[in-house]
Write an enzyme that holds these catalytic residues in place. Structure first.
Site, short mmCIF file in Angstrom:
data_model
loop_
_atom_site.label_atom_id
_atom_site.label_comp_id
_atom_site.label_asym_id
_atom_site.label_seq_id
_atom_site.Cartn_x
_atom_site.Cartn_y
_atom_site.Cartn_z
N THR A 135 25.71 25.58 93.14
CA THR A 135 24.41 25.81 93.80
C THR A 135 24.07 24.20 94.06
O THR A 135 23.01 23.73 94.93
CB THR A 135 23.28 26.06 93.21
OG1 THR A 135 23.12 26.08 91.22
CG2 THR A 135 23.27 27.87 92.76
N CYS A 136 24.59 23.25 93.60
CA CYS A 136 23.98 21.60 93.45
C CYS A 136 24.17 21.59 94.98
O CYS A 136 24.09 20.75 95.67
CB CYS A 136 24.70 21.07 93.34
SG CYS A 136 23.78 20.38 91.35
N VAL A 137 25.43 21.61 95.78
CA VAL A 137 26.23 21.39 97.23
C VAL A 137 25.80 22.66 97.98
O VAL A 137 26.57 22.77 98.89
CB VAL A 137 27.46 21.17 96.81
CG1 VAL A 137 27.39 19.32 96.00
CG2 VAL A 137 27.92 22.02 96.31
#
Length: 1618
Positions: free
Chosen positions: A1584-1586
């Site tokens: 989910t960070c990227v």
């Protein structure tokens, strides 16, 4: 990094490119090292290699990673330093470097072990030196760790001193080693001895710092190394010799000169001419690059350029960059007298421009830029370069479709290269036209959004330089209008255009629209002049038929009219020349247009300005234009005359650039010639210069004003309602007639002033009912009928005409380039503090006739330039009021002193409160929060100059019985209002250049405004900081302002109190008369702005106005059915009120983010943003809000104005903000949020969430946290929202039985609490207040950090957040049933009031005063709040049951409980929490819908047609991969709930940011997930960070749908390794 899904390990090859581990294979031991710490790694590795060498080891360079150099004894170890050399990396080489291919015998390199003398001893000695230095550095570091008062400079000096001492000790120890090496090389020992000596020399030189080798030693080594480099029999010796040459250049500043003297350059070039050993060739390239830095001419004369380029294709990319760097160094010292050495290299350089490596292409481009710059004065050389293909290749490279993304500086240089070509080579001009250069340059101007231009003082700005270079190129492509007959180049250019007329036609069609747009967008004089020069040349050389095609769709007359409002005589002269040429070629076509648009009117006004002074259109004083401005350029100011800006494609020297080339009175002469040519003496009058349509409009306007004057008052409006309607129909009909009116006609006709008289002429206090009636008539005409010609709403036509007129007449300056580079300074006024920007030098003086005040005796002081004039007054008043106090000491003044002392004491107490822990019991009280908010810095120029009309007297009495908490929250705002009123009595007035300063403006804004007024935009902004300004202070003159008390007394005494309370807050700000301090109240710009503001408010409140009209009609008996009260009022889209020109100007002002964050914008920007924010686009206001509220840290990731939607997430914050991780308990999210806000609410830090017992952290978990908190606030039983405990059927909101959440289709609105209630259904009011404080903190923090919330506030609650008052007609926006019922009750109550006022004579009203055939008394309503039986509205015998007599009072009490007193504590608590993060008034520039979009993102997730364009496919997938096709089809078939779940799974938030899928940052990326098991058994996982979705290639679409739905529904709620 956080992930969702299964646990699995991934190999490095499966990771995305930007997530894989990096390896550096090009490390070399400190070729130019100056820091000993940087040497630690290479020293240890090198010495380890040397010590561990076996007796059988041969030094060689073949074992470095990726090397294809010499191979000697495959089992042998590597030569010291060989692995460190970047030259040994030859990836992708085309030369076979095996021993057999290069004819190298293994025995030729075999040496006995004794060929390495003293290698171990040398290593040992060297290690001692290293240990000594390391220990010294460590001791130094440990000594600094305490930090006892050492400054950063002291620490740096100590570090350099230690390094210097260590270097001296090492140099002393190395002296003997160098002597042995020199001796060995001089004695001509055998090959093994040379290898050993060169190996040791490489080691010694690689760790020598710059300047550590003496000149004598360099002189000794140079011939020996050159000699060794020529030994072709021994390739290892050559390699080490060349490497030693490279290191020697780093170690000794004069080594290059010694090497050149001993023919090192020819020797190295020879090794490149015929390459036998690739690693030697690479080392030669590095050595040449070092030598070329100091000896470029020697390299040029030795043929280095061709030697370097000969076999450049055989080298790796990194070596190719080194080779081109050598040529760049040489090109810096090129001589135009001997061009042969570089002319033959040009074809190869042109070929290299086609490569894909950005660094390589930029270096090649730099070479060509230098070469062309050296020969720009030689047409023959330019033609030769053009024949070699330079112009062709550069043009292709500049094309926006080019695959290489060049840096801006190189891009600008290449445009300048083409400009130099065009200025000296006719062949280049011909080629550029054939390559369609006009289209390429047009795309550049459009794509880079450079349509504004910057001030002349901002020449260093790259955007400005780019526009300037493009305009220079466009100018040079065309011959000048006035030219020397002997100028062969200009004649040749003209012949090209004459022989090929299609070239000019295509060129004009490409560039003319964009140039006109640039001028119309408010470009400064420099850019405007360049555009007009090009337009003038295009118009001059075009044939009539071509010219007609060019100007047919360009609205050329309006464009020319805009140029005549400029002050600069160069621009006026060019505008007149263009006008004259157009009339000469197209007089029959354009004559009528020029009259209609006012072009001839403006030209005539240039000749005789006093003759046209009675007209409204803004004109330029022609006498000042032709004389005063010329004196300015010929005077003492060191300014560049515009005549020379684009002269010859280059700037002239300072003395020449100040001499104006225009003839004296040129503007006057051209204007007179045109008027005399096209008008006779009899025709030359003001009436002849106006069209018939204008005369007709003037007559209509006059009749309209007369009718408005006789229709003052409510009853008069009723009497003349039909006439007013007909007249409005006539006016609106003119706007949409078959022959549309121009901006000039609209302004000069008087229609704008007539409309203002209609709306605002009678005033709001003396004739509120009449004012309201006129609004209702106008809404009915403009929004409920269509124009018979255009079939559009009349209001839309009027707004568009006003926007066009505003763009024509406004002349707000764009001021950039005044800020110097950040530097420390100290401001003594108004508060002694350090600043990161320069301060202004000010001398405060008092006029001699001012006897009440004392002199300020501190001389010149430094003043914070961004402090307001009011703040300066507060500083100066205590210092200069002494004499007045001594002369007149009265009791009133003594009381004033006591009050001021008390205020100061209170302020100190507030500071004490702020310094204490305000978070007792985890809650900040609203009053304390307000104190904190009041002390936060705000944007300095908040100039919303509206009339303050206090109608809260009645509410004040009701509020007096509230609980202590309510008093604390609500009373705070009232005390602030009183305090501000007291502060409004200014005690000092300040004057600069005999003109009074605006109290709300900053000193910087006032100074810049005066500079702009006197110099236009051609002043030197940097001088602003060098001057000393004299500010005169004296007692302010007594002025009679607007008496708000009189307004209040009238309103409270009238019979329309409730009506006034509903509408006064909306429309009172229209009666200010003047919106901007820069404008005169009678100026056309001010009139247009005020009318637009009125129309925008009418558009927003059209539902309120028409609902009131229906209620009034029912009360008067005109309608009898309550169902007729339902209306659907059409409204215009909000973007119709956006002015593109002002938006572009604001965007250009905000290029310097610092000026916005400190309040250094021109005054018109801040005042318009405060009073008329609707004029700016949503994207521009988002950027302004971000900079004004948060400062420069949040500048990145802003929306692009050229896009129709926000193409990027404007909310993404810059990485420069500090980040704080916070541990959250997923089972106690609300408690974790409370602790988080206690610690970080008032800190500007980016919060990142990590969940307890989970590994994920970063963007995804943080977004999910804000989503979870949003849901927590929607739970039932909190007592926060309506319908949480409603027991009757009024509410539209319901509590879902299964979910336990309060749901409402129209959004959440606060639940009313009685002022005397402390508990309700087991919920404490203090808990509710605390939760609203927390909610405000979280909302503010979400906006600050750029997070999306998932909480559906109602439109009415957003209105309360924005500080707006609510009325009866707003209830339907959150509770339609209650709102409709109250509206019908209001209509019945008004009918009953009318019946009583008529003396009971109207029987129809008496009979119909019932609620749907039921008497009010029969409804059995009591005085409790509907839905809240415990909320008693009033007590007493008169308030038992609701009757027809007290129905009006009942409605007022219900509205007060629902919209005011019942929710005031909650709303104030929310604001107090919000203000702890940043001031909530920054949100006032948005509408309710825009605020919801900013806070909660897009409501609709995505459209099916945008998926393919906004999703990236990588690492095994392409857009055509079958799994991707299946995925896109599945995503298109998702319903709304599945879309939210998918987004929650992939990004952490169920809603997309503003701008939708295109604004998601990072971009949603789909990659292939590899599995060792069956592909249909795996589930998709995410990072989910990227925004990474790792998708297995499922065998079918059905399987993929099943797995995705299972993952997004069941895979929520945790973050683990994937």
């Amino acid at each position: 990094m956080e992930n969702r899904g299964q646990k699995r390990s991934e190999t490095d090859s499966e990771l995305p490119a930007d997530k894989r581990a990096c390896s550096s294979l090009e490390f070399k031991p400190s070729s130019s090292s100056s820091s000993l710490q940087a040497l630690a790694l290479p020293m240890s590795s090198t010495m380890e290699t040397t010590v561990n060498s076996s007796p059988e080891t041969l030094p060689n360079s073949s074992s470095s990673p990726g090397s294809t150099g010499i191979t000697v004894n495959s089992s042998a170890q590597t030569l010291p330093n060989a692995s460190s050399s970047p030259s040994s990396i030859t990836m992708g080489t085309k030369v076979n470097s095996s021993s057999e291919a290069l004819n190298i015998s293994p025995s030729s390199s075999s040496l006995p072990s004794q060929a390495l003398p003293n290698s171990s001893n040398s290593s040992s000695d060297f290690n001692k030196d290293v240990d000594m230095e390391t220990s010294s550095s460590s001791a130094s570091a440990s000594g600094r760790s305490e930090g006892d008062g050492y400054s950063e400079s002291d620490v740096g000096d100590a570090r350099h001193l230690n390094l210097r001492e260590a270097q001296e000790r090492r140099s002393y120890g190395n002296h003997g080693k160098f002597s042995r090496v020199v001796s060995c090389l001089t004695d001509e020992v055998d090959c093994s001895g040379q290898l050993a000596a060169l190996t040791e020399l490489c080691e010694l030189l690689s760790f020598s710092t710059d300047g550590s080798i003496s000149t004598s030693l360099s002189d000794q080594l140079a011939p020996l190394l050159v000699k060794s480099a020529r030994q072709e029999v021994y390739p290892d010796v050559m390699l080490l010799a060349v490497r030693s040459i490279t290191y020697l250049c780093d170690a000794s500043p004069r080594a290059s000169a010694f090497l050149v003297r001993h023919d090192a350059v020819p020797t190295l070039c020879q090794r490149l001419t015929i390459i036998e050993y690739l690693d030697i060739a690479e080392q030669c390239l590095q050595a040449l690059e070092k030598i070329s830095r100091d000896q470029p001419l020697a390299c040029l004369q030795s043929g280095t350029i061709m030697a370097v380029l000969g076999y450049i294709d055989f080298f790796s990319t990194s070596v190719q960059r080194t080779a081109i760097s050598t040529i760049v160094n040489i090109c810096k010292k090129l001589s135009s007298e001997s061009p042969a050495p570089f002319i033959e290299a040009v074809p190869k350089l042109c070929d290299l421009l086609q490569y894909e490596d950005r660094q390589l292409v930029e270096k090649v481009a730099t070479c060509l830029i230098k070469i062309v710059d050296r020969v720009k004065s030689s047409p023959e050389m330019l033609n030769a370069l053009c024949a070699q293909g330079v112009a062709n290749q550069v043009t292709h490279l500049l094309n926006l479709n080019c695959r290489v993304n060049l840096s801006k500086s190189v891009h600008i240089g290449l445009i300048g290269l083409l400009a130099k070509f065009a200025s000296g080579s006719a062949d280049a001009v011909r080629i550029l036209f054939e390559l369609n250069i006009g289209s390429i340059l047009r795309d550049m101007l459009s794509s880079y959004n450079l349509l504004h231009g910057l001030p002349s003082s901002c020449r260093a700005d790259k955007d400005f330089n780019q526009v300037h270079e493009i305009l220079k190129l466009l100018n040079e492509l065309l011959p000048p209008v006035f030219r020397d007959q002997e100028d062969q180049l200009s004649l040749t250019k003209e012949r090209i255009l004459v022989d090929q007329p299609g070239i000019l036609h295509k060129f004009g069609m490409d560039v003319l629209p964009i140039l006109i747009q640039m001028v119309n967008s408010g470009a400064n004089s420099l850019i405007c002049y360049g555009c007009l020069c090009i337009i003038n040349r295009v118009v001059h050389f075009s044939k009539p038929d071509t010219l007609y095609d060019l100007v047919r769709d360009a609205n050329i007359s309006s464009f020319l009219l805009g140029t005549f409002t400029r002050k600069d005589h160069h621009i006026l002269s060019l505008g007149l020349q263009i006008t004259e040429t157009l009339l000469q070629k197209l007089s029959d076509i354009l004559m009528g247009c020029f009259v209609k648009e006012g072009v001839f009117f403006a030209i005539s006004a240039l000749l005789v300005p006093e003759k046209y002074s009675q007209f409204s259109f803004p004109l330029i004083n022609g006498s000042r234009t032709s004389s005063d401005l010329e004196k300015k350029f010929s005077g003492g100011e060191n300014l560049k005359c515009l005549c020379h800006t684009y002269y010859g494609g280059q700037f002239l020297c300072s003395s020449e650039s100040q001499r104006c080339m225009l003839e004296k009175d040129s503007v006057h002469l051209i204007a007179k010639r045109m008027i005399d040519t096209y008008f006779t003496t009899e025709q030359h009058s003001s009436e002849s210069l106006m069209s018939d349509a204008l005369q007709n409009l003037r007559n209509i306007s006059s009749e309209f004003v007369n009718l408005v004057n006789v229709s003052r008052g409510y009853h008069s409006c009723i009497q003349h309602e039909e006439k007013l309607s007909n007249m409005l129909h006539q006016v609106m009909g003119q706007l949409g007639s078959e022959e549309p009116i121009s901006s000039f006609e609209l302004i000069e006709s008087g229609i704008i002033k007539a409309m203002l008289t209609y709306f605002l002429g009678s005033g709001i206090s003396s004739d509120f009912c009449g004012f309201h009636k006129k609004l209702e008539i106008f809404v009915r005409i403009s929004l409920f009928s269509l124009n018979h010609v255009s079939a559009e709403l009349p209001l839309l036509l009027l707004v568009r005409k006003l926007q066009g007129a505003l763009s024509t007449v406004e002349s707000f300056p764009v001021v950039l380039g005044n800020m110097t580079k950040p530097r420390g300074s100290y401001a003594t006024v108004p508060q002694k503090r350090s600043t990161t920007y320069p301060c202004l030098k000010v001398r405060f003086t008092k006029p001699n006739e001012e006897m009440e005040l004392s002199d300020y005796s501190r001389g010149v002081v430094t003043v914070d330039p961004f402090s307001s004039v009011e703040a300066i007054e507060q500083y100066l008043w205590p210092l200069v009021k002494g004499r007045m106090e001594k002369c007149t000491k009265s009791e009133a003044q003594a009381q004033e002193e006591a009050k001021e002392e008390k205020d100061n004491t209170s302020e100190c107490a507030l500071m004490e409160i702020k310094s204490r822990d305000k978070h007792q019991d985890g809650v900040i009280t609203p009053s304390e929060a307000d104190c904190v908010a009041d002390e936060k810095p705000r944007l300095s120029a908040d100039a919303d100059a509206t009339i303050e009309i206090n109608i809260e007297n009645e509410k004040a009495t009701q509020t007096s019985s509230n609980s202590e908490t309510s008093k604390e929250v609500v009373g705070k705002s009232q005390s602030n209002t009183f305090s501000s009123a007291e502060d409004g009595l200014h005690k000092l007035a300040f004057y600069l250049e005999e003109e009074q300063l605006d109290y709300s403006a900053t000193l910087y804004q006032e100074i810049v405004r005066r500079r702009i007024r006197s110099h236009n935009d051609a002043y030197d902004g940097m001088k602003l900081w060098l001057e000393t300004y004299s500010l005169t202070y004296k007692r302010p003159c007594e002025t009679t302002g607007i008496n708000s008390n009189a307004e209040n007394s009238y309103l409270m005494a009238s019979d329309n109190v409730s009506l006034s309370q509903q509408y006064l807050p909306f429309f009172s700000c229209l009666f200010v008369g003047k919106l901007l301090s820069d404008l005169e109240a009678s100026s056309p710009t001010n009139d247009i702005l005020l009318l637009l503001k009125t129309l925008e408010m009418i558009n927003r409140f059209s539902f309120h106005l028409m609902s009131h009209e229906r209620v009034t009609a029912f009360a008067e008996g005109k309608i009898s059915n309550l169902d007729h009260l339902k209306i659907s009022a059409p409204t215009l889209p909000q973007n119709e009120f956006v002015n593109s020109k002002l938006t572009e100007k604001l965007e250009q002002q905000m290029c310097d983010a610092f000026t916005v964050s400190v309040g250094a914008l021109p005054l018109w920007c801040t005042q318009l943003m405060s009073s008329c924010p609707f004029l700016y686009s949503f994207e521009a206001r988002c950027k302004y809000f971000q900079l004004a509220a948060f400062g420069c840290q949040h500048q990145s990731q802003l929306p692009s104005q050229t896009d129709s939607d926000v193409q990027r997430d404007w909310r993404a914050s810059s990485g420069r903000l500090s980040r704080k991780k916070f541990l959250v308990d997923r089972d106690r999210v609300l408690d974790s949020a409370t602790k988080m806000m206690e610690t970080h609410a008032n800190h500007k830090v980016m919060l990142e969430v990590e969940y307890s017992e989970e590994v994920g952290t970063g963007l995804g978990p943080t977004l999910e946290f804000f989503t979870l908190v949003s849901h927590e606030f929607q739970k039932a039983g909190l007592g926060m929202w309506r319908a949480d405990n409603i027991s009757c059927g009024y509410g539209e909101s319901t509590v879902a039985a299964d979910s336990g959440f309060v749901s409402s289709g129209l959004g959440l609105f606060p639940c009313p609490w009685h002022s005397t209630s402390s508990t309700s259904n087991g919920v404490e009011i203090c808990d509710v207040i605390n939760k609203f404080v927390l909610l405000g903190q979280l909302v503010g923090k979400a906006l600050q950090d750029g997070r999306v919330l998932d909480i559906p506030f109602s439109r009415a609650f957003y209105s309360l957040i924005l500080g707006k008052d609510l009325s009866l007609y707003d209830v339907q926006s959150f509770d339609p049933a209650l709102g409709r019922t109250l509206l019908e009750f209001q209509a019945i109550a008004d009918r009953q009031k009318n019946w009583k006022s008529s003396g009971g004579e109207n029987a129809v009203l008496d009979l119909d005063s019932s609620f749907r055939s039921t008497r009010i008394e029969d409804l059995c309503l009591d005085f409790t709040l509907p839905g809240y039986p415990d909320y008693v509205l009033a007590d007493g015998d008169d308030h038992t049951l609701v009757s027809i007599d007290n129905l009006g009072e009942y409605i007022s009490l219900v509205l007060d409980a629902t919209l005011r007193t019942g929710i005031s504590r909650q709303v104030e608590a929310f604001k107090s929490g919000f203000n702890q993060v940043f001031p909530i008034n920054h949100l006032h520039i948005f509408t309710e819908e825009e605020l919801e979009r900013i806070l909660c993102g897009e409501n609709n997730s995505w459209m099916p047609n945008e998926l393919l364009d906004n999703i990236k496919f990588d690492h095994g997938y392409t857009a055509s991969s079958p799994p991707i096709i299946n995925l896109l089809e599945i995503m298109k078939e998702f319903d709304y709930g599945q879309q939210r779940a998918f987004l929650q799974f992939v990004t952490g938030a169920p809603r997309l940011p503003p701008g939708g899928l295109a604004a998601l940052n990072p971009k949603l990326t789909i990659v292939r997930k590899h599995s060792s098991n069956s592909i249909d058994l795996d589930l998709p996982s995410v990072m989910t960070c990227v925004n990474y979705l790792k998708l297995p290639p499922y065998s079918s679409k059905e399987t993929m749908r099943e797995k995705i739905l299972y993952a997004i529904m069941e895979g929520q709620g945790s973050f683990h390794l994937s």
